[in-house]
Design a protein around this motif. Structure first.
Motif, PDB file in Angstrom:
ATOM      1  N   PRO A 242      45.642  38.800  30.455  1.00 51.15           N
ATOM      2  CA  PRO A 242      44.572  38.763  31.448  1.00 51.15           C
ATOM      3  C   PRO A 242      45.055  38.075  32.722  1.00 51.15           C
ATOM      4  O   PRO A 242      46.051  37.359  32.734  1.00 51.15           O
ATOM      5  N   LYS A 243      44.327  38.274  33.789  1.00 44.39           N
ATOM      6  CA  LYS A 243      44.755  37.850  35.120  1.00 44.39           C
ATOM      7  C   LYS A 243      45.089  36.367  35.205  1.00 44.39           C
ATOM      8  O   LYS A 243      46.068  35.974  35.849  1.00 44.39           O
ATOM      9  N   ARG A 248      51.122  34.503  32.688  1.00 42.65           N
ATOM     10  CA  ARG A 248      51.192  35.741  33.453  1.00 42.65           C
ATOM     11  C   ARG A 248      52.159  35.647  34.642  1.00 42.65           C
ATOM     12  O   ARG A 248      52.910  36.585  34.898  1.00 42.65           O
ATOM     13  N   GLU A 252      55.235  38.197  35.307  1.00 44.79           N
ATOM     14  CA  GLU A 252      55.265  39.006  36.534  1.00 44.79           C
ATOM     15  C   GLU A 252      56.564  38.787  37.311  1.00 44.79           C
ATOM     16  O   GLU A 252      57.172  39.737  37.822  1.00 44.79           O
TER      17      GLU A 252
END
Length: 279
Positions: A242-243, A248, A252
């Motif tokens: 999730p964002k 994350r 990324e």
């Protein structure tokens, strides 16, 4: 068919963990035959990071793997064939990622004297693998390092946000190995702190640098999985997040670096990406 070397101007810049992270992510998300290796004397850290995967994919483990030393003997006897590197490596992800065991030599001079054979092995590996990722010893006091940097198609120079490290690289370039001046390279800030004053943008402005710069943020879970010998498990558990997940940003940034390396290797990432992977 491309050799990428990760290298640092000094120890403690996350060269091994960065190499391992890129290899694991590419192996997880792209249908690209990749070889991972650590041509260093008296260091098997890279192997330990993947220990659990090695044990699950290769029940006999590193004990029965021919590795770099067996291939060196094959080179000296003139018996190294196209599949020799593959046959002396261990599987991390079938048909996508293998690891070649490093040397067991206890004598550094003996290892350094094998530089020509070692680099011929990696050149031979490109006949089978699409991508060869090397974790090189930091500094430039070994012919194995210098020859590998010269042979690589792209060098990834690992730095940190420490001002002494940055000034040494940007202001004392004449002291760098010749390959860093003459061969294509990119910069990688490892253990990156996004809250630091020395963000990538500010570093580039301060030293008037316009080349490509990437980061791999500091991440506790990544470190713990590495220490547990389960780095591949970290990427498997963090492919789709999730964002606002704490992992994350790391994933990324690792993807950005991996895609740049694959593009440099001439890989069409849109075609080679495994369906359904990615955040």
């Amino acid at each position: 068919m491309t050799i990428i070397s990760f290298w640092g101007i000094q120890h403690g810049l996350g060269v091994t963990s960065s190499t391992a992270a890129v290899a694991a992510l590419i192996g997880m998300e792209y249908q690209v035959r990749t070889l991972l290796s650590q041509p260093q004397w008296a260091d098997n850290t890279l192997q330990r990071i993947f220990q659990k995967t090695v044990q699950s994919q290769n029940p006999q483990g590193f004990q029965t793997s021919g590795g770099l030393d067996a291939l060196e003997r094959a080179v000296r006897s003139g018996k190294i064939e196209r599949d020799a590197v593959k046959n002396n490596s261990l599987i991390l992800m079938p048909d996508r990622l293998d690891i070649l065991k490093g040397t067991d030599k206890s004598d550094r001079i003996q290892f350094d004297n094998a530089s020509e054979e070692i680099n011929l092995i990696y050149k031979k590996a490109t006949e089978y693998y699409d991508l060869v990722l090397l974790d090189l010893h930091s500094g430039g006091n070994s012919p194995v390092i210098r020859d590998a940097l010269n042979q690589s198609d792209l060098n990834v120079v690992c730095l940190s946000q420490n001002i002494n490290v940055l000034e040494r690289f940007f202001l004392q370039r004449e002291s760098m190995p010749e390959a860093i001046k003459e061969k294509p390279f990119i910069l990688l800030i490892s253990q990156y702190d996004e809250d630091s004053k020395f963000k990538i943008r500010n570093i580039c402005n301060k030293f008037r640098y316009k080349g490509p710069v990437f980061s791999l943020p500091y991440n506790t879970s990544f470190k713990d999985h590495s220490n547990d010998g389960d780095l591949q498990g970290f990427f498997r558990r963090n492919q789709q997040l999730p964002k606002f997940h704490p992992n994350r940003f790391f994933i990324e940034e690792a993807r950005k670096l991996a895609i740049h390396i694959l593009n440099a290797a001439g890989v069409n990432t849109s075609i080679k990406q495994i369906s359904g992977k990615g955040a």
